[in-house]
Structures are given as structure tokens and as C-alpha cells.
Design an enzyme around this catalytic site. Structure first.
Site, short mmCIF file in Angstrom:
data_model
loop_
_atom_site.label_atom_id
_atom_site.label_comp_id
_atom_site.label_asym_id
_atom_site.label_seq_id
_atom_site.Cartn_x
_atom_site.Cartn_y
_atom_site.Cartn_z
N ASP A 145 57.05 -16.90 77.89
CA ASP A 145 56.43 -15.57 77.76
C ASP A 145 54.91 -15.72 77.95
O ASP A 145 54.40 -16.82 78.12
CB ASP A 145 56.75 -14.95 76.39
CG ASP A 145 56.12 -15.75 75.25
OD1 ASP A 145 56.05 -16.99 75.37
OD2 ASP A 145 55.69 -15.15 74.24
N HIS A 456 63.85 -20.52 80.97
CA HIS A 456 63.54 -19.12 80.64
C HIS A 456 62.02 -19.00 80.71
O HIS A 456 61.33 -18.92 79.70
CB HIS A 456 64.08 -18.84 79.23
CG HIS A 456 63.83 -17.45 78.74
ND1 HIS A 456 64.68 -16.40 79.00
CD2 HIS A 456 62.82 -16.92 77.98
CE1 HIS A 456 64.21 -15.30 78.43
NE2 HIS A 456 63.09 -15.58 77.80
N ASP A 502 72.16 -24.38 81.37
CA ASP A 502 70.93 -24.32 82.15
C ASP A 502 70.89 -22.96 82.83
O ASP A 502 71.37 -22.80 83.95
CB ASP A 502 70.92 -25.46 83.17
CG ASP A 502 69.64 -25.45 84.01
OD1 ASP A 502 68.66 -24.83 83.57
OD2 ASP A 502 69.64 -26.07 85.09
N GLU A 511 64.23 -22.21 77.02
CA GLU A 511 62.84 -21.85 77.32
C GLU A 511 62.01 -23.13 77.30
O GLU A 511 62.49 -24.19 76.87
CB GLU A 511 62.33 -20.85 76.25
CG GLU A 511 60.99 -20.23 76.63
CD GLU A 511 60.64 -18.99 75.79
OE1 GLU A 511 61.50 -18.52 75.03
OE2 GLU A 511 59.50 -18.51 75.93
O1 9MR Z 1 59.92 -22.07 68.73
C1 9MR Z 1 60.18 -20.89 68.00
C2 9MR Z 1 61.44 -21.09 67.20
O2 9MR Z 1 61.25 -22.11 66.24
C3 9MR Z 1 61.84 -19.79 66.54
O3 9MR Z 1 63.10 -19.95 65.92
C4 9MR Z 1 61.91 -18.67 67.59
C5 9MR Z 1 62.24 -17.32 67.00
O4 9MR Z 1 61.19 -16.83 66.25
O5 9MR Z 1 60.67 -18.58 68.26
C6 9MR Z 1 60.32 -19.73 68.96
O6 9MR Z 1 59.11 -19.53 69.58
C7 9MR Z 1 59.08 -18.63 70.68
C8 9MR Z 1 58.03 -17.60 70.35
O7 9MR Z 1 58.48 -16.80 69.28
C9 9MR Z 1 57.63 -16.75 71.53
N1 9MR Z 1 57.30 -17.55 72.66
C10 9MR Z 1 58.36 -18.46 73.04
C11 9MR Z 1 58.66 -19.41 71.92
C12 9MR Z 1 59.67 -20.47 72.32
O8 9MR Z 1 60.95 -19.96 72.50
#
Ligand code: 9MR
Ligand code: ZN
Length: 533
Positions: A145, A456, A502, A511
Site C-alpha cells: 500500500d 500484493h 502466490d 504482501e
Molecule cells: O504487518 C501487519 C500485521 O502484523 C497485522 O496483523 C496486519 C493487520 O493489521 O497489518 C500488517 O501491516 C500492514 C499494514 O496494516 C498496512 N500496510 C501493509 C502492512 C503489511 O501487510
């Protein structure tokens, strides 16, 4: 199936692969047919996390560099043994951070086919008070993102700076990023890009840190320059203020020999952040305001962030106020955690590797607890069929991070004790990343015969280039929160270590994120530094 490190093995280091078949006709042949070798193999044993019955194949005795094939059960896998197998990987993981840059164009001469235009240059308005508008251009996109979040940013920078402090030999100034050739190692050039942004996130009036800069909702899958929604700034938080104070105090020490003025500016910013924390002791955990959807990075405990900040600021200044806070909090935090939520381990790295003349009782306390965490990882490694230091019930969002953070702990345990067992266990985590895992994928884009290809990651999806942006690390298997696409495609009884596909539409399992790249940078730099003689 044969699972091995698809990037390769270093000539004088242990070499292992995992096979799930019976191990019939198991032998290794060099591509020139010069060497034919029958490797040692363990008895089969059950691996809980994957549900596989595996045998560990050990071919550490082959030391000659070259291309080889491992045959077993009528299958074969190609692998490489070389003198310095991780140099290009280590560079690519760092370059992966460059590709995350926000607020600048990635020019073709640096980014090749992944070049793109400038993004997210508008000013950001405070979400709950649009009279506050500031410039927060720069930094790295957090992940797939385009949000930019201070806490994970600080943790990422710190992983990278510790990698540099502990293994400087692994870093050069030739990464082909805009600053390359300026006489400063590129890892520091790259981190500075993030640090300059983090400093913009500091509230001018009082030194507190805004939690994040992001659009109201996650952007659609477009290139960053096509994400034109307004940028918002979210309220200041204790966790981001403390993590900022910590990482900038560390950066102060690291950049001092290269740029004294910049370094002093960072220390001043760090102290201001600390002073805000002192004046504002009431901790309020962050939650996303209603009607917003970027990454929350919420955390209901700030002791570990403050512990980390105290350690780094004490190391920087030798002042009692930081020392007192450090000693007060030391027993309250887990000193082995290096993720975005729990950061006590970063404070521990400071105490163990950076503090000059620490008091013996204090040092022994931290190192004792740190090493017992390393021993727990070692046990998990020994129990696991794939050698992975992660319990079967811990495959959650970003499992790769937990595995790689355990690699950091194990590497540091090796540095503290000199014991090979820790290094060997760390190597299994590194091998996991590069393909020696139950999915058979290498979790670094562009590295390995079967590297994952569909992160992602908005730019990788939208850029019109077939291959994903190289040097990105996947979050990896996630049994806990599979996205709809995982629920649809993976049977519910799928074992944790195989809860992965994948596929672009699996934010929770495929991601990339800056703080998953950074422990990979640390680990790759360590193993690479072993082959720099
Ligand atoms: O890495 C984060 C993970 O530990 C959490 O469970 C998740 C849900 O809150 O969020 C992950 O972080 C994401 C972030 O919220 C937004 N940018 C992408 C991050 C990686 O997926
Ligand atoms: Zn951007």
C-alpha cells in the site's frame, strides 16, 4: 518434493535440503559430472507445521563451487555452491527499499524497467483538524500500500542500521541509487531517505510524532503517481514518538562520522521527542478513526518503545535520566522482540552491542534473557522438520518476519557466545526464506527458480512489467486470517506452513513490507559478511 535454498550455498558453510519422499536414490551430481556424492540423510520425521514427513539431507561436505543437481525419489533440483552467494541478494533486498521510495521519481537509470514518476507530493491535513496542514513528502511506502507509518518506519531503519553497525563489510556504495558514489555506504543513504521523512512527521511545536500519513482509504491497485486522493495526517502517538526517539538516537551515532550536522540534528529531534513523552505520560493506544482504512499499527503497550528509546538515548548521551528509565523498564519488557509492535529486542541490541562499558549486572541480565530466547528459537529449530524456528500455531500475518527476527536473535547469540549452533540455526531460517520451506517458494522476488511472483504490491501489479519489482519479501504463510481468495482456494485443513498462495489478492499472506525486507537485509548481510575475507 525437494526443498532447498534456491539462491545457493556458500562453499565453506553447512548445506542442507529437505525431502518429503522416501529418499530413494538420493545423490548429488555436479553439472560437469565431476562430482557424484551420496549425502547423509536423517531418518524420516514428522513436521507439525506442514504435516509433512521429512528427511534432512546434508551435503555440507561438498565445498567445490559450481552448479549441482540433487536427485531423490525420481525428482531433481538444481542448486549452486559459490564463494559469495549472497552478495547480489543482499544488494537487491536493499534496492527493494529504494523501489519503495515515495515523493520522488524513480529514474530509469536507477530503476530500469521499474522507473516511475513522482508520487504523493501534496501536503497532508490533520484528519481531525484540517487547519493543520504540513509537508510530509518522502520516505518509503510501507508495503504493497502507499501509507507511510512512523512506528514500522523506525523499526525498519533500526534493523538496517544494526545490520550496518554489526556487518559493515557487507555494504558498499554502488547500489545504483541516486546517492551512490557519494562516499557514504548506500545502506545509510537509503535509510536517510526515510529518516528525513520521519523528521517531517515530528510536530514542530512540541516534538511529538504524528502516527502516519496516508489517504483516507487504501488506494486502488494503481501506480503511486496515479493515487491522487488527499493525504491525511493522523494524531500524534506515544509509540511513534518513542520509536522515533530511539531510531534517531541510534542514527545519530551511526551517521556521526559521515555528517556531523545531520547527526546532531537527529539527536536534537530525538531528545525533543523524549521530552514530549516525559511531559505526556498518559498513554493512549492508537485506533483508526471511523471511516478510515489505512494500516492501524495499534499497540496497547508503550513500555517497550520507551525502553528502546532510553537505551539508545543513554548510549548517545550518557545521561542519567535515560539510564534510570532504561533500568526501570528493563525487566518489564521482552528483550527478544524485534517486530513493529514489540521492540524490546532493539533496546537489547543497543545494550549488548552499542553501549560502552555497561554495568555488569545489567549487561548480564539482558544478555541472559536474550540468550534464553535464542535457546528457545534453537529448540524450535531442532524440533521442526524444516528447521524453522516457528511453532505451528504461530503462522500468522507476516510469519516471515517472526522467522527472520528469530534469525537475527540467533545471529546475535552467535556473536555473543561464538557458538556455531546458533549460526546453523540462523542459516535454516535464511534457507527457509530462500526456498527451504514447505511451500517450495523462495519468498524474495527475483531470487530463486521458484521465487514468488505475485506480491500484493500495487506497483508490481500496475506497472505493466511482467516480473514483480525485485528484492521484495513476502509476508508468507498465514493460517489465521486468510483473505477470501485463500479461503476459496485453500482447503480449510491446509497445514499452517502451507497456508499460502502466490496470488496478488492475498494481503494477509503475500504482501511485502519494509519491516519484512529489513530483517532479511540483516540476515543476508550477516551471511554475506562471512564470505568477505
Ligand atoms: O504487518 C501487519 C500485521 O502484523 C497485522 O496483523 C496486519 C493487520 O493489521 O497489518 C500488517 O501491516 C500492514 C499494514 O496494516 C498496512 N500496510 C501493509 C502492512 C503489511 O501487510
Ligand atoms: Zn508515494
Amino acid at each position: 518434493m525437494i526443498h532447498l535454498n534456491q539462491t545457493g550455498y556458500c562453499e565453506d558453510m553447512p548445506k542442507k535440503a529437505i525431502i518429503t519422499g522416501k529418499g530413494e536414490c538420493c545423490f548429488i551430481v555436479s553439472s560437469d559430472n565431476d562430482i557424484v556424492f551420496e549425502p547423509r540423510m536423517t531418518e524420516p520425521f514428522f513436521d507439525e507445521a506442514s504435516g509433512d514427513t521429512v528427511r534432512v539431507v546434508d551435503f555440507s561436505d561438498i565445498k567445490k563451487t559450481g552448479v549441482y543437481f540433487l536427485f531423490a525419489d525420481g525428482l531433481s533440483k538444481r542448486f549452486l555452491i559459490s564463494r559469495r552467494p549472497y552478495r547480489s541478494l543482499s544488494s537487491a533486498l536493499l534496492k527493494g527499499m529504494y523501489y519503495q521510495r515515495c515523493g520522488c521519481a524513480l529514474e530509469e537509470k536507477h530503476a530500469g524497467v521499474y522507473h516511475r514518476s513522482i508520487c504523493h507530493t501534496g501536503k497532508a491535513a490533520l484528519e481531525h483538524d484540517n487547519s493543520v496542514v504540513i509537508d510530509v513528502t518522502g520516505g518509503w511506502h510501507d508495503a504493497g500500500d502507499y501509507g507511510r507509518y512512523v512506528v514500522p518506519a523506525a523499526v525498519t531503519v533500526s534493523h538496517m542500521l544494526y545490520a550496518y553497525e554489526l556487518f559493515p563489510k557487507a555494504f558498499e556504495d554502488q547500489l545504483n541509487i541516486p546517492e551512490s558514489g557519494n562516499g557514504v555506504p548506500d545502506i545509510l543513504n537509503e535509510c536517510r531517505y526515510e529518516i528525513e521523512w520521519m523528521m517531517k512527521m515530528q510536530r514542530r511545536e512540541d516534538g511529538a510524532l504524528y502516527h502516519k500519513a496516508a489517504t483516507r482509504f487504501f488506494a486502488p491497485f494503481v501506480m503511486p503517481e496515479d493515487d491522487r486522493e488527499d493525504l491525511l495526517l493522523f494524531r500524534v502517538t506515544h509509540t511513534s514518538t518513542a520509536a522515533f526517539a530511539a531510531s534517531l538516537a541510534q542514527a545519530y551515532r551511526v551517521y556521526k562520522p559521515f555528517d556531523k550536522m545531520f547527526s546532531d540534528r537527529m539527536l536534537a529531534a530525538s531528545v525533543r521527542a523524549w521530552e514530549w513523552l516525559e511531559k505526556n505520560p498518559v498513554f493512549e493506544p492508537f485506533v483508526n478513526p471511523p471511516n478510515t482504512s489505512s494500516g492501524p499499527y495499534g499497540d496497547d503497550n508503550c513500555d517497550d518503545e520507551i525502553f528502546w528509546a532510553s537505551c539508545e538515548l543513554f548510549c548517545a548521551t550518557n545521561e542519567d535520566r535515560y539510564r534510570n528509565s532504561m533500568c526501570l523498564l528493563a525487566d518489564k519488557v521482552d528483550v527478544s522482540k524485534l517486530g513493529w509492535r514489540d521492540v524490546g529486542g532493539l533496546g537489547a541490541l543497543c545494550c549488548l552491542f552499542a553501549l560502552k562499558n555497561p554495568e555488569k549486572v545489567f549487561f548480564d541480565n539482558i544478555s541472559g534473557r536474550f540468550l534464553s530466547a535464542a535457546d528457545k528459537s534453537l529448540e524450535k529449530h531442532q524440533k521442526s522438520g524444516y528447521g524453522t524456528a516457528l511453532d505451528a500455531d504461530k503462522y500468522m500475518w507476516g510469519s516471515t518476519m517472526i522467522i527472520l527476527n528469530n534469525a537475527i536473535i540467533l545471529i546475535c547469540a552467535k556473536l555473543l557466545t561464538g557458538e556455531e549452533k546458533y549460526q546453523n540455526a540462523a542459516q535454516a531460517q535464511f534457507d527457509y526464506l530462500l526456498g527451504m520451506n514447505a511451500t517450495g517458494y523462495s519468498f524474495v522476488t527475483g531470487f530463486g527458480e521458484n521465487a514468488f511472483r505475485f506480491p500484493h504490491h500495487r506497483p508490481s501489479y500496475a506497472d505493466g512489467v511482467d516480473d514483480p519489482v525485485p528484492g521484495l519479501v513476502s509476508g508468507g504463510p498465514n493460517k489465521k486470517f486468510p483473505d477470501p481468495v485463500c479461503r476459496k482456494l485453500l482447503p480449510p485443513e491446509t497445514p499452517p506452513a502451507k497456508s499460502y498462495i502466490d496470488h496478488t489478492w492475498t494481503a494477509s499472506a503475500n504482501e511485502n513490507a519494509i519491516y519484512w525486507n529489513s530483517p532479511a537485509i540483516f540476515t543476508a548481510a550477516y551471511f554475506d559478511s562471512l564470505s568477505v575475507k
